[in-house]
Design a protein around this motif. Structure first.
Motif, PDB file in Angstrom:
ATOM      1  N   ASP A   1       0.336 -39.974  12.814  1.00 23.99           N
ATOM      2  CA  ASP A   1       0.165 -41.208  12.052  1.00 23.99           C
ATOM      3  C   ASP A   1       1.131 -41.314  10.871  1.00 23.99           C
ATOM      4  OD1 ASP A   1      -0.952 -39.684   9.977  1.00 23.99           O
ATOM      5  OD2 ASP A   1      -2.995 -40.351  10.370  1.00 23.99           O
ATOM      6  N   GLY A   2       1.832 -40.221  10.522  1.00 27.61           N
ATOM      7  CA  GLY A   2       2.835 -40.262   9.456  1.00 27.61           C
ATOM      8  C   GLY A   2       2.273 -40.275   8.053  1.00 27.61           C
ATOM      9  N   LEU A   3       0.953 -40.248   7.911  1.00 29.89           N
ATOM     10  CA  LEU A   3       0.279 -40.320   6.617  1.00 29.89           C
ATOM     11  C   LEU A   3      -0.018 -38.911   6.112  1.00 29.89           C
ATOM     12  CD1 LEU A   3      -1.127 -42.315   4.609  1.00 29.89           C
ATOM     13  CD2 LEU A   3      -3.167 -42.093   6.035  1.00 29.89           C
ATOM     14  N   SER A   4       0.376 -38.599   4.862  1.00 28.15           N
ATOM     15  CA  SER A   4       0.105 -37.262   4.328  1.00 28.15           C
ATOM     16  C   SER A   4       0.276 -37.230   2.815  1.00 28.15           C
ATOM     17  CB  SER A   4       1.024 -36.214   4.963  1.00 28.15           C
ATOM     18  OG  SER A   4       2.329 -36.304   4.435  1.00 28.15           O
ATOM     19  N   PHE A   5      -0.116 -36.092   2.237  1.00 31.53           N
ATOM     20  CA  PHE A   5       0.166 -35.815   0.833  1.00 31.53           C
ATOM     21  C   PHE A   5       1.534 -35.152   0.751  1.00 31.53           C
ATOM     22  CE2 PHE A   5      -4.524 -35.876   0.831  1.00 31.53           C
ATOM     23  CZ  PHE A   5      -4.732 -36.829  -0.147  1.00 31.53           C
ATOM     24  N   ASP A   6       2.562 -35.906   1.088  1.00 35.38           N
ATOM     25  CA  ASP A   6       3.950 -35.430   1.040  1.00 35.38           C
ATOM     26  C   ASP A   6       4.126 -34.133   1.821  1.00 35.38           C
ATOM     27  OD1 ASP A   6       6.619 -35.626   0.331  1.00 35.38           O
ATOM     28  OD2 ASP A   6       6.337 -34.647  -1.597  1.00 35.38           O
ATOM     29  N   GLN A   7       3.683 -34.147   3.056  1.00 34.32           N
ATOM     30  CA  GLN A   7       3.664 -32.961   3.917  1.00 34.32           C
ATOM     31  C   GLN A   7       5.035 -32.327   4.113  1.00 34.32           C
ATOM     32  OE1 GLN A   7       1.441 -33.640   7.465  1.00 34.32           O
ATOM     33  NE2 GLN A   7       2.172 -31.804   8.487  1.00 34.32           N
ATOM     34  N   ARG A   8       6.091 -33.095   4.016  1.00 38.84           N
ATOM     35  CA  ARG A   8       7.424 -32.543   4.288  1.00 38.84           C
ATOM     36  C   ARG A   8       7.924 -31.636   3.175  1.00 38.84           C
ATOM     37  NH1 ARG A   8      11.201 -37.152   6.724  1.00 38.84           N
ATOM     38  NH2 ARG A   8      11.667 -37.340   4.528  1.00 38.84           N
ATOM     39  N   ARG A   9       7.336 -31.719   1.973  1.00 40.39           N
ATOM     40  CA  ARG A   9       7.751 -30.866   0.852  1.00 40.39           C
ATOM     41  C   ARG A   9       6.843 -29.655   0.771  1.00 40.39           C
ATOM     42  NH1 ARG A   9      10.807 -33.620  -3.779  1.00 40.39           N
ATOM     43  NH2 ARG A   9      10.646 -31.509  -4.537  1.00 40.39           N
ATOM     44  N   THR A  10       7.425 -28.526   0.432  1.00 42.72           N
ATOM     45  CA  THR A  10       6.621 -27.316   0.262  1.00 42.72           C
ATOM     46  C   THR A  10       6.530 -26.873  -1.189  1.00 42.72           C
ATOM     47  OG1 THR A  10       8.553 -25.932   0.689  1.00 42.72           O
ATOM     48  CG2 THR A  10       7.132 -26.469   2.576  1.00 42.72           C
ATOM     49  N   ASP A  11       7.341 -27.444  -2.080  1.00 39.01           N
ATOM     50  CA  ASP A  11       7.319 -27.002  -3.477  1.00 39.01           C
ATOM     51  C   ASP A  11       6.193 -27.645  -4.293  1.00 39.01           C
ATOM     52  OD1 ASP A  11       8.246 -29.595  -3.850  1.00 39.01           O
ATOM     53  OD2 ASP A  11      10.257 -28.976  -4.419  1.00 39.01           O
ATOM     54  N   ASN A  12       5.602 -28.714  -3.799  1.00 43.23           N
ATOM     55  CA  ASN A  12       4.426 -29.337  -4.399  1.00 43.23           C
ATOM     56  C   ASN A  12       4.616 -29.766  -5.850  1.00 43.23           C
ATOM     57  OD1 ASN A  12       3.123 -28.812  -1.961  1.00 43.23           O
ATOM     58  ND2 ASN A  12       2.502 -26.795  -2.655  1.00 43.23           N
ATOM     59  N   VAL A  13       5.806 -30.144  -6.232  1.00 45.95           N
ATOM     60  CA  VAL A  13       6.065 -30.547  -7.619  1.00 45.95           C
ATOM     61  C   VAL A  13       5.337 -31.828  -7.999  1.00 45.95           C
ATOM     62  CG1 VAL A  13       8.292 -29.391  -7.717  1.00 45.95           C
ATOM     63  CG2 VAL A  13       8.182 -31.791  -7.014  1.00 45.95           C
TER      64      VAL A  13
END
Length: 190
Positions: A119-131
């Motif tokens: 669905d493409g919806l996420s809490f910025d799933q593509r980033r791992t640094d979580n800034v």
């Protein structure tokens, strides 16, 4: 429920105690009940995030309904279109009468159904640094992906009548006209 465009940051009555608040290219609604929105501001950019101020009167899950109110144009940075990138800050007043010891957010494309990878919806799933993830009331957080998109804040406490602030980035790479943000304050289990 019928809605119409209103001035940014202003609300429109939709029923007893429920309102739709427009900000930027989106609207925010407490129409599913259990809490009330006090105000919404911002455009959803890093520099001007959406700030949703709300009051939760119990320690049970509530659902914020988010809709686009302008045309969808993924990745457009003009500010006029719904682009699928939303910097958000939730400021939740604990009016439940009980301390919260955790707080969880879950994104849903369809109400009551877990968000899935496609669905493409996420809490910025593509980033791992979580800034882009923080809270002024909780020291740590964890993120769960697939089949859910959840963000759980832990190691803190929110006393009754205190306000907890949460900041995060929501990305929707296949933008939809409507999606949901479930908010679940947790109380001690004893």
């Amino acid at each position: 429920m019928a809605t119409c465009l209103v001035s940014e940051g202003r609300s429109q009555e939709t029923g007893p105690d429920q309102k739709v608040w427009n900000a930027g290219a989106y609207s925010f609604s407490d129409e599913l009940g259990g809490f009330k929105i006090i105000s919404v501001s911002g455009t959803g950019t890093r520099e001007d995030p959406f700030v949703v101020k709300e009051e939760l009167e119990s320690a049970t899950p509530v659902t914020l309904t988010i809709r686009t109110i302008r045309p969808i144009r993924p990745f457009d940075s003009s500010g006029f279109y719904a682009n699928g990138v939303m910097f958000m800050r939730i400021e939740a007043l604990n009016n439940s009468g009980q301390a919260w010891v955790e707080f969880e957010f879950e994104l849903q494309e369809q109400e009551g159904q877990a968000s899935v990878f496609g669905d493409g919806l996420s809490f910025d799933q593509r980033r791992t640094d979580n800034v882009n993830i923080s809270s002024d009331s909780f020291e740590q957080y964890s993120r769960d992906f697939e089949p859910y998109d959840r963000l759980r804040f832990i190691d803190g406490k929110v006393d009754p009548l205190a306000v907890a602030g949460f900041s995060f980035l929501v990305t929707d790479y296949t933008p939809r006209w409507r999606f949901y943000l479930v908010q679940d304050p947790r109380i001690p289990s004893s």
